[in-house]
Write an enzyme that holds these catalytic residues in place. Structure first.
Site, PDB file in Angstrom:
ATOM      1  N   TYR A  51     -35.927   4.732 -12.132  1.00  0.00           N
ATOM      2  CA  TYR A  51     -36.066   6.153 -12.466  1.00  0.00           C
ATOM      3  C   TYR A  51     -37.486   6.415 -12.935  1.00  0.00           C
ATOM      4  O   TYR A  51     -38.010   5.661 -13.746  1.00  0.00           O
ATOM      5  CB  TYR A  51     -35.079   6.564 -13.567  1.00  0.00           C
ATOM      6  CG  TYR A  51     -34.263   7.768 -13.146  1.00  0.00           C
ATOM      7  CD1 TYR A  51     -34.895   8.980 -12.902  1.00  0.00           C
ATOM      8  CD2 TYR A  51     -32.897   7.679 -12.966  1.00  0.00           C
ATOM      9  CE1 TYR A  51     -34.164  10.076 -12.474  1.00  0.00           C
ATOM     10  CE2 TYR A  51     -32.162   8.771 -12.539  1.00  0.00           C
ATOM     11  CZ  TYR A  51     -32.807   9.974 -12.294  1.00  0.00           C
ATOM     12  OH  TYR A  51     -32.094  11.053 -11.868  1.00  0.00           O
ATOM     13  N   THR A  54     -45.029  16.318   6.359  1.00  0.00           N
ATOM     14  CA  THR A  54     -44.009  15.279   6.279  1.00  0.00           C
ATOM     15  C   THR A  54     -44.712  13.937   6.461  1.00  0.00           C
ATOM     16  O   THR A  54     -45.858  13.878   6.919  1.00  0.00           O
ATOM     17  CB  THR A  54     -42.949  15.403   7.393  1.00  0.00           C
ATOM     18  OG1 THR A  54     -43.605  15.241   8.652  1.00  0.00           O
ATOM     19  CG2 THR A  54     -42.232  16.740   7.353  1.00  0.00           C
ATOM     20  N   ARG A  80     -39.138   8.754   5.743  1.00  0.00           N
ATOM     21  CA  ARG A  80     -38.735  10.160   5.691  1.00  0.00           C
ATOM     22  C   ARG A  80     -39.159  10.747   4.346  1.00  0.00           C
ATOM     23  O   ARG A  80     -38.798  10.235   3.289  1.00  0.00           O
ATOM     24  CB  ARG A  80     -37.213  10.202   5.813  1.00  0.00           C
ATOM     25  CG  ARG A  80     -36.583  11.556   5.935  1.00  0.00           C
ATOM     26  CD  ARG A  80     -35.226  11.408   6.605  1.00  0.00           C
ATOM     27  NE  ARG A  80     -35.426  10.866   7.932  1.00  0.00           N
ATOM     28  CZ  ARG A  80     -35.844  11.591   8.971  1.00  0.00           C
ATOM     29  NH1 ARG A  80     -36.029  12.877   8.862  1.00  0.00           N
ATOM     30  NH2 ARG A  80     -36.034  11.023  10.133  1.00  0.00           N
ATOM     31  N   ASP A  99     -48.721  24.375   7.033  1.00  0.00           N
ATOM     32  CA  ASP A  99     -47.557  23.493   7.107  1.00  0.00           C
ATOM     33  C   ASP A  99     -47.775  22.566   8.304  1.00  0.00           C
ATOM     34  O   ASP A  99     -47.387  22.871   9.423  1.00  0.00           O
ATOM     35  CB  ASP A  99     -46.274  24.309   7.255  1.00  0.00           C
ATOM     36  CG  ASP A  99     -45.033  23.415   7.258  1.00  0.00           C
ATOM     37  OD1 ASP A  99     -45.203  22.178   7.186  1.00  0.00           O
ATOM     38  OD2 ASP A  99     -43.914  23.955   7.337  1.00  0.00           O
ATOM     39  N   LYS A 155     -42.998  11.977  10.743  1.00  0.00           N
ATOM     40  CA  LYS A 155     -43.085  12.403  12.147  1.00  0.00           C
ATOM     41  C   LYS A 155     -44.146  11.534  12.834  1.00  0.00           C
ATOM     42  O   LYS A 155     -44.005  10.311  12.808  1.00  0.00           O
ATOM     43  CB  LYS A 155     -43.308  13.911  12.208  1.00  0.00           C
ATOM     44  CG  LYS A 155     -42.089  14.674  11.619  1.00  0.00           C
ATOM     45  CD  LYS A 155     -42.192  16.181  11.676  1.00  0.00           C
ATOM     46  CE  LYS A 155     -40.946  16.820  11.044  1.00  0.00           C
ATOM     47  NZ  LYS A 155     -41.023  18.287  11.002  1.00  0.00           N
ATOM     48  N   GLU A 185     -39.256   9.968 -13.698  1.00  0.00           N
ATOM     49  CA  GLU A 185     -39.588  11.402 -13.760  1.00  0.00           C
ATOM     50  C   GLU A 185     -41.000  11.559 -14.286  1.00  0.00           C
ATOM     51  O   GLU A 185     -41.384  10.874 -15.240  1.00  0.00           O
ATOM     52  CB  GLU A 185     -38.638  12.121 -14.722  1.00  0.00           C
ATOM     53  CG  GLU A 185     -37.342  12.552 -14.090  1.00  0.00           C
ATOM     54  CD  GLU A 185     -36.457  13.299 -15.077  1.00  0.00           C
ATOM     55  OE1 GLU A 185     -35.339  13.638 -14.696  1.00  0.00           O
ATOM     56  OE2 GLU A 185     -36.884  13.523 -16.229  1.00  0.00           O
TER      57      GLU A 185
HETATM   58  C1  LIG Z   1     -40.244  19.125  10.143  1.00  0.00           C
HETATM   59  C2  LIG Z   1     -40.825  20.363   9.548  1.00  0.00           C
HETATM   60  C3  LIG Z   1     -40.532  20.750   8.234  1.00  0.00           C
HETATM   61  C4  LIG Z   1     -39.438  20.132   7.393  1.00  0.00           C
HETATM   62  O1  LIG Z   1     -39.380  18.806   7.209  1.00  0.00           O
HETATM   63  P1  LIG Z   1     -38.015  18.161   6.624  1.00  0.00           P
HETATM   64  O2  LIG Z   1     -38.475  16.830   6.160  1.00  0.00           O
HETATM   65  O3  LIG Z   1     -37.040  18.145   7.737  1.00  0.00           O
HETATM   66  O4  LIG Z   1     -37.554  19.037   5.520  1.00  0.00           O
HETATM   67  C5  LIG Z   1     -41.181  21.858   7.709  1.00  0.00           C
HETATM   68  N1  LIG Z   1     -42.067  22.545   8.433  1.00  0.00           N
HETATM   69  C6  LIG Z   1     -42.371  22.225   9.705  1.00  0.00           C
HETATM   70  C7  LIG Z   1     -43.369  23.036  10.452  1.00  0.00           C
HETATM   71  C8  LIG Z   1     -41.747  21.118  10.316  1.00  0.00           C
HETATM   72  O5  LIG Z   1     -42.028  20.821  11.569  1.00  0.00           O
END
Ligand SMILES: *Cc1c(COP(=O)(O)O)cnc(C)c1O
Length: 423
Positions: A70, A242, A251, A216, A245, A72
């Site tokens: 843990y 993320t 993840r 994003d 990907k 935090e």
């Molecule tokens: C994949 C993605 C997310 C979200 O990612 P998660 O890990 O599935 O929550 C947010 N924004 C964009 C543009 C994405 O392609």
């Protein structure tokens, strides 16, 4: 295995059978599911644009005793005791992320890409603020204003789109909407836009509107790490991403920003939107960032794009209209309509042949298309010649109903098996 060997193409899970033995002995029911999924990943083609194969070292960190801890708070300022070593792991992850992307500050705690976006909004916005983002039917993510998501419920989203003729972002429309709506933030980033994003243009529009710019970069961030896509960090106030990907880590999510937003971003992640950090995932993120900093990963990122360009071209030659006429990235969006099927039927037939991918909206169309990406197959070591073969398998799968699909399925298994069994 050295770090640069790990970043090179690898046969996923070739060495993992032994590791599952512990699970198999204790819990055969669940082990059967895990092994079945492992086999599924190895004997079909993973063309889901958001997926990849994390390296054995990333999976080892994920499955480590750090999962028990843990923690935090942040390194040196934790609520819990005994955090000295997980603090070291988080500091390594943060320093590697900053170096990899040239960012002044990195927060590696978001549990997912969506959690990173939630925290970015929490850092910069108040409920009810106006936000300009790509419309959901043009490639925006759920967190860009879907009424089913916190974003659409708590903020007032305005959507921009792509030019119907070219499929490219209509920057003039973005500017016009920014002038008209004076948003508090402008969001750039998409789940399906296959071209590079002009971050300088978005910065300019945001500045004119007095808006924050949030990038994003969940999809392209791995290409950015490998120098195969433009870096949003110098332009955006806050970058959400993320780690699983194209970047090929565990993840999870992360946020990159300048020092001026560091404190707001950190507080928006913890304690505002999350509790304890997942230290095993953070350690695995550090491993993934370490791999992404190698020349082998740079070569990988460029191969991902080269493969996608060959595949997009080959699909177009097979008769699939591809949005924007091609790709600059790992992403391809194709319309199966010329084969007399909609996206859902196409996805089903392709899946029956072992070609696994997603449905995807087509800008301004009633019907849906298919979205695919080359990150996972490139990790397995596939190159341009395999991409041509895959395009042919697409056509064969879509043309074959019922029994004939077995032949295509066998060919897919043979191709996937060649690259999954370890060489
Ligand atoms: C994949 C993605 C997310 C979200 O990612 P998660 O890990 O599935 O929550 C947010 N924004 C964009 C543009 C994405 O392609």
């Amino acid at each position: 295995m050295s770090v640069s060997e790990a970043a090179a193409p690898h046969a996923p899970y070739a060495s993992y059978a032994q590791q599952f033995d512990v699970l198999r002995r204790q819990d055969p029911e669940l082990a059967e599911v895990v092994l079945g999924e492992t086999r599924r990943q190895a004997d079909s083609l993973q063309l889901t644009a958001a997926e990849n194969f994390a390296s054995p070292a990333v999976l080892a960190a994920l499955g480590s005793p750090l999962a028990n801890k843990y923690a935090e708070g942040y390194p040196g300022a934790r609520h819990h005791g005994g955090c000295e070593l997980v603090d070291a792991a988080e500091r390594i992850a943060v320093e590697r992320a900053k170096a990899l992307f040239g960012a002044g500050h990195a927060n590696v705690q978001p549990h997912s890409g969506s959690a990173a976006v939630l925290a970015a909004y929490a850092a910069l916005l108040r409920p009810g603020d106006t936000v300009l983002a790509m419309g959901l039917n043009h490639g925006g993510h759920l967190t860009h204003g879907s009424p089913a998501n916190f974003s659409g419920r708590w903020f007032d989203f305005v959507g921009y789109g792509v030019d119907p003729a070219t499929g490219l972002i209509d920057y003039a429309q973005v500017r016009e909407l920014a002038r008209r709506h004076s948003p508090k933030a402008l969001v750039c980033g998409s789940i399906s836009y296959p071209r590079h994003i002009d971050y300088a243009a978005f910065r300019d529009i945001a500045d004119e509107a007095g808006a924050y710019l949030i990038a994003d970069a969940a999809h392209p961030i791995g290409l950015v790490a490998g120098g195969a896509a433009p870096n949003p960090v110098p332009y955006a106030d806050v970058v959400c991403a993320t780690t699983h990907k194209v970047l090929r880590g565990p993840r999870g999510g992360m946020i990159l920003c300048g020092p001026e937003y560091a404190e707001r971003v950190d507080r928006a992640v913890f304690p505002f939107t999350q509790g304890g950090a997942q230290m095993h995932t953070i350690a695995a993120k550090a491993v993934g960032f370490g791999e992404a900093a190698t020349p082998a990963f740079t070569a990988y990122a460029h191969q991902v794009v080269a493969n996608a360009q060959v595949l997009a071209h080959a699909l177009a030659a097979e008769g699939f209209p591809v949005t924007t006429g091609g790709t600059d990235t790992h992403l391809i969006v194709a319309d199966p309509a010329p084969f007399g099927v909609d996206g859902r039927t196409a996805r089903g037939r392709l899946a029956a042949a072992g070609l696994v991918l997603d449905l995807c909206g087509l800008p301004d169309a009633e019907s849906r298309g298919i979205r695919l990406g080359t990150a996972a197959v490139t990790t397995q070591g596939m190159g341009e010649s395999e991409m041509g073969r895959i395009a042919g398998l697409f056509t064969a799968a879509l043309r074959s109903e019922g029994g004939k699909i077995h032949g295509v399925r066998a060919e897919v298994a043979e191709l996937a098996g060649t690259f999954s069994s370890g060489r």
